[in-house]
Motif scaffolding. Sequence first.
Motif, short mmCIF file in Angstrom:
data_model
loop_
_atom_site.label_atom_id
_atom_site.label_comp_id
_atom_site.label_asym_id
_atom_site.label_seq_id
_atom_site.Cartn_x
_atom_site.Cartn_y
_atom_site.Cartn_z
N MET A 1 6.57 79.03 -12.66
CA MET A 1 5.74 78.44 -11.69
C MET A 1 4.25 78.30 -12.08
O MET A 1 3.94 79.15 -13.03
CB MET A 1 5.52 79.30 -10.48
CG MET A 1 6.78 79.47 -9.67
SD MET A 1 6.73 80.78 -8.28
CE MET A 1 5.55 80.12 -7.23
N THR A 2 3.50 77.46 -11.57
CA THR A 2 2.04 77.27 -12.02
C THR A 2 1.13 78.23 -11.70
O THR A 2 1.47 78.95 -10.70
CB THR A 2 1.26 75.78 -11.62
OG1 THR A 2 1.40 75.79 -10.27
CG2 THR A 2 2.43 74.87 -12.19
N ASP A 3 -0.06 78.36 -12.18
CA ASP A 3 -1.03 79.38 -11.73
C ASP A 3 -1.28 79.03 -10.08
O ASP A 3 -1.34 80.20 -9.37
CB ASP A 3 -2.56 79.23 -12.38
CG ASP A 3 -2.31 80.10 -13.65
OD1 ASP A 3 -1.64 80.60 -13.93
OD2 ASP A 3 -3.35 79.56 -14.51
N LEU A 4 -1.33 77.92 -9.58
CA LEU A 4 -1.67 77.28 -8.35
C LEU A 4 -0.57 78.01 -7.40
O LEU A 4 -1.10 78.32 -6.46
CB LEU A 4 -1.73 75.92 -8.39
CG LEU A 4 -2.38 75.21 -7.09
CD1 LEU A 4 -3.92 76.06 -6.62
CD2 LEU A 4 -2.45 73.62 -6.84
N GLU A 5 0.65 77.70 -7.96
CA GLU A 5 1.77 78.09 -6.91
C GLU A 5 1.45 79.68 -6.75
O GLU A 5 2.03 80.24 -5.69
CB GLU A 5 2.96 77.97 -7.59
CG GLU A 5 3.29 76.23 -7.53
CD GLU A 5 4.83 75.83 -8.06
OE1 GLU A 5 5.62 75.66 -7.34
OE2 GLU A 5 4.81 75.90 -9.33
N ASN A 6 1.05 80.42 -7.60
CA ASN A 6 1.08 81.89 -7.62
C ASN A 6 -0.19 82.10 -6.86
O ASN A 6 -0.40 83.16 -6.08
CB ASN A 6 0.85 82.53 -8.87
CG ASN A 6 2.19 82.57 -9.67
OD1 ASN A 6 3.26 82.91 -9.01
ND2 ASN A 6 2.18 82.33 -11.01
N ILE A 7 -1.30 81.60 -7.13
CA ILE A 7 -2.40 81.36 -6.43
C ILE A 7 -2.45 81.19 -4.80
O ILE A 7 -3.13 82.06 -3.87
CB ILE A 7 -3.73 80.85 -6.93
CG1 ILE A 7 -4.18 81.44 -8.46
CG2 ILE A 7 -4.90 80.60 -6.04
CD1 ILE A 7 -5.05 80.59 -9.35
N LEU A 8 -1.77 80.33 -4.60
CA LEU A 8 -1.96 79.71 -2.99
C LEU A 8 -1.48 80.78 -2.06
O LEU A 8 -2.02 80.70 -0.89
CB LEU A 8 -1.06 78.37 -2.94
CG LEU A 8 -1.81 77.12 -3.57
CD1 LEU A 8 -0.97 75.85 -3.43
CD2 LEU A 8 -3.16 76.84 -2.87
N PRO A 9 -0.37 81.34 -2.19
CA PRO A 9 0.09 82.61 -1.17
C PRO A 9 -0.76 83.54 -0.99
O PRO A 9 -1.31 83.85 0.28
CB PRO A 9 1.35 82.94 -1.74
CG PRO A 9 2.05 81.88 -2.70
CD PRO A 9 0.66 81.31 -3.18
N LEU A 10 -1.68 84.01 -2.05
CA LEU A 10 -2.60 85.10 -1.82
C LEU A 10 -3.91 84.43 -1.20
O LEU A 10 -4.25 84.99 -0.16
CB LEU A 10 -2.84 85.48 -3.27
CG LEU A 10 -4.01 86.71 -3.24
CD1 LEU A 10 -3.76 87.74 -2.28
CD2 LEU A 10 -4.48 87.28 -4.72
N ASP B 1 -9.11 93.96 -2.62
CA ASP B 1 -8.46 95.22 -2.67
C ASP B 1 -7.68 95.52 -3.96
O ASP B 1 -6.81 96.30 -4.24
CB ASP B 1 -7.29 95.30 -1.54
CG ASP B 1 -6.53 93.89 -1.72
OD1 ASP B 1 -6.32 93.31 -2.74
OD2 ASP B 1 -5.81 94.04 -0.58
N GLY B 2 -8.09 94.53 -4.99
CA GLY B 2 -7.42 94.61 -6.12
C GLY B 2 -6.47 93.64 -6.61
O GLY B 2 -5.85 93.41 -7.67
N ARG B 3 -5.85 93.00 -5.38
CA ARG B 3 -4.73 91.96 -5.61
C ARG B 3 -5.39 90.69 -6.42
O ARG B 3 -6.36 90.38 -6.18
CB ARG B 3 -4.09 91.41 -4.58
CG ARG B 3 -3.27 92.65 -3.91
CD ARG B 3 -2.57 91.97 -2.64
NE ARG B 3 -3.78 91.95 -1.48
CZ ARG B 3 -3.81 91.02 -0.32
NH1 ARG B 3 -2.48 90.71 -0.16
NH2 ARG B 3 -4.62 90.95 0.29
N HIS B 4 -4.71 89.99 -7.24
CA HIS B 4 -5.02 88.94 -8.11
C HIS B 4 -3.81 88.11 -8.44
O HIS B 4 -2.48 88.58 -8.57
CB HIS B 4 -5.74 89.17 -9.34
CG HIS B 4 -5.01 89.84 -10.58
ND1 HIS B 4 -5.02 91.33 -10.35
CD2 HIS B 4 -4.20 89.47 -11.50
CE1 HIS B 4 -4.21 91.63 -11.51
NE2 HIS B 4 -4.04 90.55 -12.11
N ALA B 5 -3.86 86.79 -8.61
CA ALA B 5 -3.00 85.91 -8.83
C ALA B 5 -3.60 84.96 -9.86
O ALA B 5 -4.62 84.52 -9.58
CB ALA B 5 -2.36 85.28 -7.69
N GLY B 6 -2.58 84.32 -10.87
CA GLY B 6 -3.14 83.54 -11.59
C GLY B 6 -3.63 84.23 -12.91
O GLY B 6 -3.78 85.62 -13.21
#
Length: 384
Positions: free
Chosen positions: A1-10, A46-51
């Motif tokens: 998956m791309t960074d964007l696909e990981n970022i969008l749900p968050l 809260d510390g969560r991150h994606a990408g």
Amino acid sequence: MTDLENILPLWHSLEAAGADYVLATVVDVEGPSYRKPGARMLIAADGRHAGTVSGGCLEVEVAKRAWWLTERGPAVERYSTAEDDDEMPYGSGCGGVVYVLLERRSTAAPLLTALETAFHARTPLAIATVLEGDGIATRRFAGTSVQDSPSNAITARSLEATLDNLAAQALDRLQSIDQRVVIGECDTRVWVDYRTARPGLWIFGAGDDAKPLLRMARELGWFVAVADGRSHLATRERFPAADKVLTLSSSSVLEDGPSFLEDFKPTDAAILLTHSFEQDSRIIAGLLMRESSPVYLGVLGPQRRTREVLAEAAKLLAMPDPTERAEEWLAQMHAPTGLDLGAETPAAIALSIIAEIQQTLNNGSALPLRQVRAVGSTISPVQS
């Protein structure tokens, strides 16, 4: 998956909650770097991150500092991974310097909206962003109808015209632009991030050997369609990760012309592995009826069989001299498909096919990186 696909749900989760966030974007690098400009990471309070913005050596530090660095607005920060740097390096890393734009929800939301829109529409996008001064993080888009970010304290009309022009240039040139421009009385740095359309892969053939192709292509973030004339194989249950699953018929391929490929784009790739002479002939005939050919058209199997398939396709299209036409088409195709990786298993064969498509899409050399570096080429990114 791309960074964007990981970022969008968050991102959607945070937007639904009305929560603020920080978007980190690599805007420049000096020396070797695992990620290039355009890499992004979304950071929640809260510390969560994606990408990711590096190979793993910068993410923790970027996330830790992002909130207080953006208290007064967007900022570009320097992060070094060089052990001999005068400032404290962050991890052993690649030994390069990475510049990261940090911004909050107010300016990041229009950008993420544009990225999502272009991703799903599979269209190219150019993003012109101011990287310094009072107008930092002001941006304009080309290639999408998404609303542009509002300008800040500098002359809006002059700024917007300049950004619009640079974004249009990047879209026309098919490449990013990084330059200094004069806006009002200020000398300002503007970076235009050109993003190619999301690649698409059409897999014609729904046998078991299509499954590793689908998995690898989806891991790369590509749009993937699976199509076959065998309705018991071309099912959503067998290919749940596919963006599209089609059951083909001879009428959908030929009598209706290329309409069965209504979502097919000129930048898409196609691979034929139906293991059926009749199906392959009709599918290729349907592809050749299109105004523009796929950027990559590969056929599994020996070249002798592909010649026969192409000759039959020429007959189906009522073309004169089908044998001669078959040779012309063959010269423009990838048959047999894939790179020579010594592949024997379905997964290894899929890897060789995906590798050749990736090489074609990005005009790569397909040489070992040690050879590319030896001649000083910049064809492939330097890895950490």
